[in-house]
Write an enzyme that holds these catalytic residues in place. Structure first.
Site, short mmCIF file in Angstrom:
data_model
loop_
_atom_site.label_atom_id
_atom_site.label_comp_id
_atom_site.label_asym_id
_atom_site.label_seq_id
_atom_site.Cartn_x
_atom_site.Cartn_y
_atom_site.Cartn_z
N THR A 175 137.54 60.24 -58.68
CA THR A 175 136.85 60.33 -59.97
C THR A 175 137.06 61.67 -60.66
O THR A 175 137.40 62.67 -60.03
CB THR A 175 135.33 60.10 -59.77
OG1 THR A 175 134.69 60.00 -61.04
CG2 THR A 175 134.72 61.22 -58.96
N VAL A 176 136.86 61.65 -61.97
CA VAL A 176 136.63 62.86 -62.77
C VAL A 176 135.30 62.72 -63.51
O VAL A 176 135.01 63.45 -64.44
CB VAL A 176 137.78 63.13 -63.76
CG1 VAL A 176 139.02 63.64 -63.05
CG2 VAL A 176 138.09 61.90 -64.61
N ASN A 177 134.50 61.74 -63.13
CA ASN A 177 133.22 61.35 -63.70
C ASN A 177 133.42 60.52 -64.97
O ASN A 177 133.98 59.43 -64.89
CB ASN A 177 132.30 62.54 -63.94
CG ASN A 177 130.84 62.12 -64.07
OD1 ASN A 177 130.44 61.09 -63.53
ND2 ASN A 177 130.04 62.89 -64.78
N ARG B 29 134.91 65.91 -52.44
CA ARG B 29 134.00 65.96 -53.59
C ARG B 29 134.02 67.36 -54.19
O ARG B 29 134.15 68.37 -53.48
CB ARG B 29 132.59 65.61 -53.12
CG ARG B 29 131.52 65.50 -54.21
CD ARG B 29 131.78 64.38 -55.15
NE ARG B 29 130.58 64.01 -55.91
CZ ARG B 29 130.61 63.45 -57.11
NH1 ARG B 29 131.76 63.21 -57.71
NH2 ARG B 29 129.48 63.10 -57.72
N THR C 28 136.40 56.44 -63.15
CA THR C 28 136.58 56.52 -61.70
C THR C 28 137.67 55.49 -61.34
O THR C 28 138.07 54.69 -62.16
CB THR C 28 135.26 56.30 -60.95
OG1 THR C 28 134.28 57.21 -61.45
CG2 THR C 28 135.39 56.52 -59.46
N GLY D 81 132.83 52.48 -61.45
CA GLY D 81 131.76 51.86 -62.22
C GLY D 81 130.47 52.64 -62.28
O GLY D 81 129.41 52.07 -62.54
N GLY D 82 130.52 53.96 -62.04
CA GLY D 82 129.32 54.76 -62.19
C GLY D 82 128.20 54.29 -61.28
O GLY D 82 128.40 53.98 -60.10
N SER E 294 126.88 61.28 -55.26
CA SER E 294 127.84 60.35 -55.84
C SER E 294 127.44 58.91 -55.51
O SER E 294 126.74 58.66 -54.52
CB SER E 294 129.24 60.61 -55.28
OG SER E 294 130.15 59.61 -55.67
N SER E 295 127.91 57.98 -56.33
CA SER E 295 127.75 56.56 -56.04
C SER E 295 129.01 55.94 -55.44
O SER E 295 129.01 54.76 -55.10
CB SER E 295 127.38 55.79 -57.32
OG SER E 295 126.13 56.19 -57.82
#
Length: 566
Positions: free
Chosen positions: A389-391, A96, A371, A462-463, A442-443
């Protein structure tokens, strides 16, 4: 003393024998499912060279960083959940991103004390220190069998030769193009000619190829020191960012014990903090344990699961953050007694307003298909579930000149202001406040589910909806279905605030929506689907492997290949 030592040695021999027997009972085939067929091909290429699942995971990760820049990259991070068959060992590799040393709790607040959303998500100031390259090196050196140069070769080739634009790339670039145009050098890479490219157009990234080549040749120092690091830091600082060479030198990958829980006789091995996914999924399953979900009507099942989601997301906001900075009451959150207490407020005939659990303004979250995720099992039975991810799509939409590396905008995953929602509508408090070197919550929820005769490896982008999508996939697997079913399921979601059940188009019938509204729920039908799940399953009883990618996007690749166990 001698007897105890001899007994311990005998137990060790028995354990090793069992481990070897388990390893020898691998599937003899391999399965890979990722968000892009070229990344899946990269994983298969490494497996066919004799690499194991962990080698293949590095190759897939790096290839996705090239061909799916909207979703992950060398400028981002992720969680890699690894299971080694030979000794039944599982670990989460935490790559992360971290906050720069110069980051402050109020760095995104404007003069009136509100959150300046543009600064938080667009441009260099939005970027945390990347973790993905360090994680690739760590996995290769600690768990892999092939040289890093072999593992990165497919990605370097794809960056140099290019890849064709697909519908997902085009759709997400359409959303971020206006931001990317602020930096012409960045736009020139992803929007040749200054416009969103047509499907089938080729995207080449020679600077990224050079960056990956430096990593392949020099290992960690090829990215976190030397010329590449200087270009990244200089480019970020030139546009208002906070990165320093010391931040890069200080970055460390962390190995974390996964969250382990059980449900209906299945063992779950899933993401640990700073992911909120494992604890939230375990908490939801603990809440619904006494209910016969399969015997309920569809509306009642959605109601019970939405109520469990509501409570878990409330606790996510209150308690979860970087475990190196915050004391997380994991034992309490996953305990049977705590779940029983939460369950006392859950009525089968009535929704519990979120305002009755805690008070905060109701805010609308944004949907996301950024993501990425991949799942794989090798012929020995080693497994990897990885979410990267890169958000937001294309991260901060900025590339430091000469690097080809898209800066992430993960700093928005911190709580920029207590109770203020981020880009996904998720709220947070002091546990997830910005601090130097801290990892943002994070999710991402890479997960492995192990039963007596079947094992599932799954996850999704999917955020804020990642957690609930993985929950639904887990339940579907436990109900006896395979990966084609998990990845195709109609999806619904509740995240505490906004106080609503979001559903995909056609996920519920009009009668089912009406039944939920009669219980007091607000049901919002979204105008598009979400997520991009990828799963593989090993049926140990039959020896068969299955792999599937989400039908919502047609760019994914899911294959089962014959590879003799090495």
């Amino acid at each position: 003393m001698f007897r105890r030592t001899r007994f311990a040695f005998a137990c060790l021999l028995l354990t090793l024998a069992c481990a070897v027997a388990w390893a020898a009972d691998g599937p003899g085939k391999a399965a890979v499912s990722s968000a892009h067929e070229l990344a899946t091909d990269a994983g298969v290429e490494i497996l066919e060279k004799g690499g194991n699942a962990f080698d293949a995971a590095v190759a897939v990760s790096a290839a996705l960083a090239v061909v799916e820049p909207e979703s992950s990259g060398a400028g981002g991070g992720g969680f890699w959940l690894l299971h080694r068959a030979s000794d039944d060992f599982s670990v989460m590799v935490d790559g992360r991103e971290t906050a720069p040393a110069a980051a402050t709790e109020d760095m995104y607040l404007d003069e009136e004390g509100g959150v300046d959303r543009d600064r938080a998500i667009n441009g260099a100031l939005a970027g945390g220190i990347p973790g993905a390259p360090a994680a690739w090196v760590h996995i290769a050196e600690t768990y892999g069998t092939l040289p890093l140069s072999d593992l990165l070769a497919p990605a370097i080739r794809l960056a140099e030769e290019g890849f064709p634009v697909d519908a997902k790339y085009q759709a997400l670039l359409n959303w971020r193009a206006h931001v990317m145009k602020r930096w012409p050098e960045t736009a020139a890479i992803f929007m040749p000619g200054g416009e969103v490219p047509a499907i089938g157009d080729t995207i080449r990234q020679p600077d990224l190829a050079d960056t990956l080549r430096a990593l392949a040749e020099k290992g960690r120092d090829g990215f976190y020191a030397g010329e590449v690091a200087r270009k990244l830091v200089d480019g970020v600082q030139a546009t208002g960012g906070l990165w320093t060479l010391e931040d890069f030198a200080d970055y460390e990958v962390v190995e974390r014990e996964p969250v382990r829980t059980s449900y209906r006789g299945y063992e779950l091995v899933t993401a640990a903090p700073p992911s909120s996914g494992g604890i939230a999924i375990g908490q939801m399953l603990e809440i619904v344990e006494p209910f016969d979900l399969t015997g309920m009507s569809r509306a009642d099942r959605v109601h019970v699961l939405a109520e469990a989601m509501r409570r878990a997301y409330r606790d996510r906001a209150l308690y979860l953050g970087d475990p190196d900075f915050v004391d997380i009451p994991t034992g309490m959150l996953l305990s049977e007694n705590y779940a029983a207490g939460l369950r006392t407020t859950l009525r089968l005939d009535r929704a519990t307003p979120s305002s009755m659990l805690a008070a905060d303004p109701d805010r609308l979250g944004k949907e996301s298909s950024d993501t990425t995720h991949f799942s794989l099992i090798d012929s020995q039975g080693n497994m990897v579930s990885a979410t990267l991810t890169v958000n937001l799509p294309f991260g901060a939409a900025y590339v430091p000149p000469g690097t080809g590396v898209l800066v992430n905008n993960e700093m928005d995953d911190f709580s920029a202001k207590p109770g203020e929602p981020n880009a996904y509508g998720l709220i947070g408090f002091s546990a997830n406040a910005i601090e130097p070197h801290k990892r943002m919550l994070s999710s991402m929820s890479p997960t492995i589910v192990i039963g007596d005769d079947r094992t599932a490896v799954l996850g999704t982008p999917g955020g804020s909806r990642i957690i609930t999508m993985v929950l639904l996939g887990i339940l579907d697997f436990i109900d006896g279905n395979g990966p084609e079913s998990w990845v195709s399921l109609p999806r619904f979601h509740h995240q505490y605030l906004p106080d609503e059940i979001s559903i995909e188009p056609d996920a519920l019938s009009d009668a089912e929506i009406e039944a939920l509204e009669e219980k007091g729920h607000t049901v919002t039908v979204r105008n598009r689907t979400w997520g991009n799940m990828h799963g593989v399953m090993w049926n140990r009883e039959t020896g068969e492997l299955e792999a599937a990618h989400d039908p919502r996007w047609n760019s994914g690749g899911a294959v089962v290949v014959d590879i003799d166990a090495k």
